[in-house]
Write a protein that holds these residues in place. Structure first.
Motif, PDB file in Angstrom:
ATOM      1  N   LEU A  95     105.456  46.298   7.430  1.00  0.00           N
ATOM      2  CA  LEU A  95     104.779  46.071   8.709  1.00  0.00           C
ATOM      3  C   LEU A  95     104.562  47.368   9.486  1.00  0.00           C
ATOM      4  CD1 LEU A  95     106.807  42.971   9.959  1.00  0.00           C
ATOM      5  CD2 LEU A  95     104.512  42.954   8.975  1.00  0.00           C
ATOM      6  N   VAL A  96     103.382  47.456  10.083  1.00  0.00           N
ATOM      7  CA  VAL A  96     103.049  48.574  10.972  1.00  0.00           C
ATOM      8  C   VAL A  96     102.621  47.986  12.310  1.00  0.00           C
ATOM      9  CG1 VAL A  96     101.477  50.512  11.378  1.00  0.00           C
ATOM     10  CG2 VAL A  96     102.316  50.056   9.070  1.00  0.00           C
ATOM     11  N   ASP A  97     103.269  48.416  13.379  1.00  0.00           N
ATOM     12  CA  ASP A  97     102.874  47.994  14.721  1.00  0.00           C
ATOM     13  C   ASP A  97     101.607  48.735  15.123  1.00  0.00           C
ATOM     14  OD1 ASP A  97     105.030  46.286  15.120  1.00  0.00           O
ATOM     15  OD2 ASP A  97     106.235  47.799  16.154  1.00  0.00           O
ATOM     16  N   ILE A  98     100.650  47.985  15.642  1.00  0.00           N
ATOM     17  CA  ILE A  98      99.415  48.552  16.179  1.00  0.00           C
ATOM     18  C   ILE A  98      99.400  48.232  17.663  1.00  0.00           C
ATOM     19  CG2 ILE A  98      96.885  48.464  16.121  1.00  0.00           C
ATOM     20  CD1 ILE A  98      98.119  49.745  13.628  1.00  0.00           C
ATOM     21  N   ARG A  99      99.604  49.247  18.483  1.00  0.00           N
ATOM     22  CA  ARG A  99      99.655  49.053  19.937  1.00  0.00           C
ATOM     23  C   ARG A  99      98.300  49.407  20.528  1.00  0.00           C
ATOM     24  NH1 ARG A  99     104.456  51.749  18.625  1.00  0.00           N
ATOM     25  NH2 ARG A  99     106.217  50.309  18.632  1.00  0.00           N
ATOM     26  N   THR A 111     100.526  44.275  21.142  1.00  0.00           N
ATOM     27  CA  THR A 111     100.876  44.841  19.839  1.00  0.00           C
ATOM     28  C   THR A 111     100.567  43.836  18.748  1.00  0.00           C
ATOM     29  OG1 THR A 111     102.651  46.159  20.817  1.00  0.00           O
ATOM     30  CG2 THR A 111     102.743  45.807  18.434  1.00  0.00           C
ATOM     31  N   ASP A 112      99.714  44.238  17.820  1.00  0.00           N
ATOM     32  CA  ASP A 112      99.449  43.483  16.603  1.00  0.00           C
ATOM     33  C   ASP A 112     100.271  44.127  15.498  1.00  0.00           C
ATOM     34  OD1 ASP A 112      97.436  41.944  17.901  1.00  0.00           O
ATOM     35  OD2 ASP A 112      95.939  43.488  17.478  1.00  0.00           O
ATOM     36  N   MET A 113     100.333  43.493  14.329  1.00  0.00           N
ATOM     37  CA  MET A 113     101.054  44.083  13.199  1.00  0.00           C
ATOM     38  C   MET A 113     100.200  44.029  11.940  1.00  0.00           C
ATOM     39  SD  MET A 113     105.019  42.958  13.501  1.00  0.00           S
ATOM     40  CE  MET A 113     104.800  41.343  14.224  1.00  0.00           C
ATOM     41  N   LEU A 114     100.155  45.128  11.229  1.00  0.00           N
ATOM     42  CA  LEU A 114      99.505  45.173   9.922  1.00  0.00           C
ATOM     43  C   LEU A 114     100.521  44.809   8.868  1.00  0.00           C
ATOM     44  CD1 LEU A 114      97.618  48.605  10.150  1.00  0.00           C
ATOM     45  CD2 LEU A 114      96.788  46.329  10.808  1.00  0.00           C
ATOM     46  N   MET A 115     100.140  43.939   7.959  1.00  0.00           N
ATOM     47  CA  MET A 115     100.980  43.634   6.787  1.00  0.00           C
ATOM     48  C   MET A 115     100.509  44.535   5.658  1.00  0.00           C
ATOM     49  SD  MET A 115     101.381  39.493   6.846  1.00  0.00           S
ATOM     50  CE  MET A 115     102.204  39.549   5.266  1.00  0.00           C
ATOM     51  N   ILE A 116     101.390  45.375   5.168  1.00  0.00           N
ATOM     52  CA  ILE A 116     101.062  46.345   4.136  1.00  0.00           C
ATOM     53  C   ILE A 116     101.542  45.824   2.785  1.00  0.00           C
ATOM     54  CG2 ILE A 116     101.317  48.744   3.406  1.00  0.00           C
ATOM     55  CD1 ILE A 116      99.936  48.350   6.177  1.00  0.00           C
ATOM     56  N   THR A 117     100.680  45.971   1.769  1.00  0.00           N
ATOM     57  CA  THR A 117     100.996  45.500   0.431  1.00  0.00           C
ATOM     58  C   THR A 117     100.802  46.635  -0.569  1.00  0.00           C
ATOM     59  OG1 THR A 117     100.225  43.293   1.003  1.00  0.00           O
ATOM     60  CG2 THR A 117     100.356  43.805  -1.334  1.00  0.00           C
ATOM     61  N   PRO A 118     101.769  46.835  -1.484  1.00  0.00           N
ATOM     62  CA  PRO A 118     101.564  47.836  -2.535  1.00  0.00           C
ATOM     63  C   PRO A 118     100.492  47.350  -3.504  1.00  0.00           C
ATOM     64  CG  PRO A 118     103.650  46.691  -2.838  1.00  0.00           C
ATOM     65  CD  PRO A 118     103.055  46.178  -1.569  1.00  0.00           C
ATOM     66  N   GLU A 119      99.719  48.276  -4.008  1.00  0.00           N
ATOM     67  CA  GLU A 119      98.628  47.961  -4.920  1.00  0.00           C
ATOM     68  C   GLU A 119      98.931  48.487  -6.322  1.00  0.00           C
ATOM     69  OE1 GLU A 119      95.040  46.669  -3.669  1.00  0.00           O
ATOM     70  OE2 GLU A 119      96.820  45.699  -2.857  1.00  0.00           O
ATOM     71  N   VAL A 129      96.452  41.009   9.231  1.00  0.00           N
ATOM     72  CA  VAL A 129      96.815  41.461  10.571  1.00  0.00           C
ATOM     73  C   VAL A 129      97.449  40.272  11.274  1.00  0.00           C
ATOM     74  CG1 VAL A 129      96.002  42.411  12.764  1.00  0.00           C
ATOM     75  CG2 VAL A 129      94.869  43.076  10.624  1.00  0.00           C
ATOM     76  N   LEU A 130      98.667  40.467  11.750  1.00  0.00           N
ATOM     77  CA  LEU A 130      99.356  39.422  12.510  1.00  0.00           C
ATOM     78  C   LEU A 130      99.042  39.674  13.974  1.00  0.00           C
ATOM     79  CD1 LEU A 130     102.837  39.617  10.753  1.00  0.00           C
ATOM     80  CD2 LEU A 130     100.891  38.182  10.149  1.00  0.00           C
ATOM     81  N   PHE A 131      98.377  38.715  14.592  1.00  0.00           N
ATOM     82  CA  PHE A 131      97.959  38.896  15.972  1.00  0.00           C
ATOM     83  C   PHE A 131      99.084  38.571  16.938  1.00  0.00           C
ATOM     84  CE2 PHE A 131      93.717  38.091  13.916  1.00  0.00           C
ATOM     85  CZ  PHE A 131      93.298  39.408  14.005  1.00  0.00           C
ATOM     86  N   ALA A 132      98.964  39.095  18.146  1.00  0.00           N
ATOM     87  CA  ALA A 132     100.029  39.029  19.147  1.00  0.00           C
ATOM     88  C   ALA A 132     100.231  37.647  19.757  1.00  0.00           C
ATOM     89  CB  ALA A 132      99.742  40.034  20.267  1.00  0.00           C
ATOM     90  N   THR A 133      99.306  36.740  19.576  1.00  0.00           N
ATOM     91  CA  THR A 133      99.394  35.455  20.270  1.00  0.00           C
ATOM     92  C   THR A 133     100.454  34.525  19.699  1.00  0.00           C
ATOM     93  OG1 THR A 133      97.533  34.715  18.920  1.00  0.00           O
ATOM     94  CG2 THR A 133      97.056  35.448  21.175  1.00  0.00           C
ATOM     95  N   ARG A 134     100.466  34.342  18.375  1.00  0.00           N
ATOM     96  CA  ARG A 134     101.473  33.496  17.728  1.00  0.00           C
ATOM     97  C   ARG A 134     101.498  33.824  16.240  1.00  0.00           C
ATOM     98  NH1 ARG A 134      97.163  30.530  19.126  1.00  0.00           N
ATOM     99  NH2 ARG A 134      96.081  29.406  17.503  1.00  0.00           N
ATOM    100  N   LYS A 135     102.570  33.450  15.568  1.00  0.00           N
ATOM    101  CA  LYS A 135     102.754  33.803  14.160  1.00  0.00           C
ATOM    102  C   LYS A 135     101.651  33.255  13.260  1.00  0.00           C
ATOM    103  CE  LYS A 135     107.719  34.189  14.472  1.00  0.00           C
ATOM    104  NZ  LYS A 135     109.010  33.690  14.065  1.00  0.00           N
ATOM    105  N   SER A 136     101.090  32.103  13.612  1.00  0.00           N
ATOM    106  CA  SER A 136     100.077  31.493  12.757  1.00  0.00           C
ATOM    107  C   SER A 136      98.682  32.082  12.986  1.00  0.00           C
ATOM    108  CB  SER A 136     100.037  29.982  12.984  1.00  0.00           C
ATOM    109  OG  SER A 136      99.690  29.706  14.336  1.00  0.00           O
ATOM    110  N   ASP A 137      98.524  32.947  13.986  1.00  0.00           N
ATOM    111  CA  ASP A 137      97.232  33.561  14.275  1.00  0.00           C
ATOM    112  C   ASP A 137      97.161  34.893  13.541  1.00  0.00           C
ATOM    113  OD1 ASP A 137      94.748  34.116  15.322  1.00  0.00           O
ATOM    114  OD2 ASP A 137      95.472  34.601  17.329  1.00  0.00           O
ATOM    115  N   THR A 138      96.392  34.885  12.455  1.00  0.00           N
ATOM    116  CA  THR A 138      96.257  36.088  11.636  1.00  0.00           C
ATOM    117  C   THR A 138      94.793  36.344  11.337  1.00  0.00           C
ATOM    118  OG1 THR A 138      96.332  35.032   9.462  1.00  0.00           O
ATOM    119  CG2 THR A 138      98.463  35.531  10.509  1.00  0.00           C
TER     120      THR A 138
END
Length: 150
Positions: A95-99, A111-119, A129-138
């Motif tokens: 996870l990376v915080d995006i402020r 603050t949103d969060m990027l979900m990072i995946t190895p390729e 991208v996990l949005f700041a409103t709720r866990k299910s909002d992506t």
């Protein structure tokens, strides 16, 4: 013999500590997050695409083929407010915080969060991208709605 055992234990513990520090620094995605910030603030949809996993790019294309998407400047963030500041900070290996905010952190700010995946190619890309409103909002959920899959 005790001295030898103590030396072996010390070497083992310090090697473990330095490998843990090495693995922590190996998961520093600040540069990826900052590039995401720069490209989204610039509204550069084509520049954002290579930062995304193949499956997220495909979902983005499916959504764009079916509906008019918001501009890149707001598509990849929680709210439609356009703000001028965006900073990135690695939270952990995934996870990376995006402020986002106006200058000096002034409102609106979130603050949103990027979900990072190895390729498979050895790199790492943004898978959601996990949005700041709720866990299910992506980003994926929103794109699925635009694509008519939900």
């Amino acid at each position: 013999m005790r001295c030898f055992a103590a030396i072996v234990l010390f070497v083992t513990l310090t090697a473990g500590a330095s490998s843990a520090q090495g693995s922590r620094s190996a998961f520093n995605w600040d540069a990826l997050g900052q590039e995401f910030c720069q490209r989204t603030l610039a509204g550069d949809m084509q520049g954002v695409a290579p930062l995304l996993t193949q499956s997220l790019r495909e979902l983005l294309q499916a959504a764009a083929a079916r509906a008019e998407l918001p501009p890149a400047r707001t598509l990849f963030q929680t709210y439609t407010n356009e703000v001028s500041d965006c900073t990135a900070a690695t939270r952990n290996a995934a996870l990376v915080d995006i402020r986002r905010s106006n200058p000096g952190g002034s409102a609106p700010a979130w603050t949103d969060m990027l979900m990072i995946t190895p390729e498979a190619d050895g790199g790492s890309r943004i898978d959601d991208v996990l949005f700041a409103t709720r866990k299910s909002d992506t980003l994926r959920v929103r794109l699925e709605i635009y694509a008519g899959r939900r």
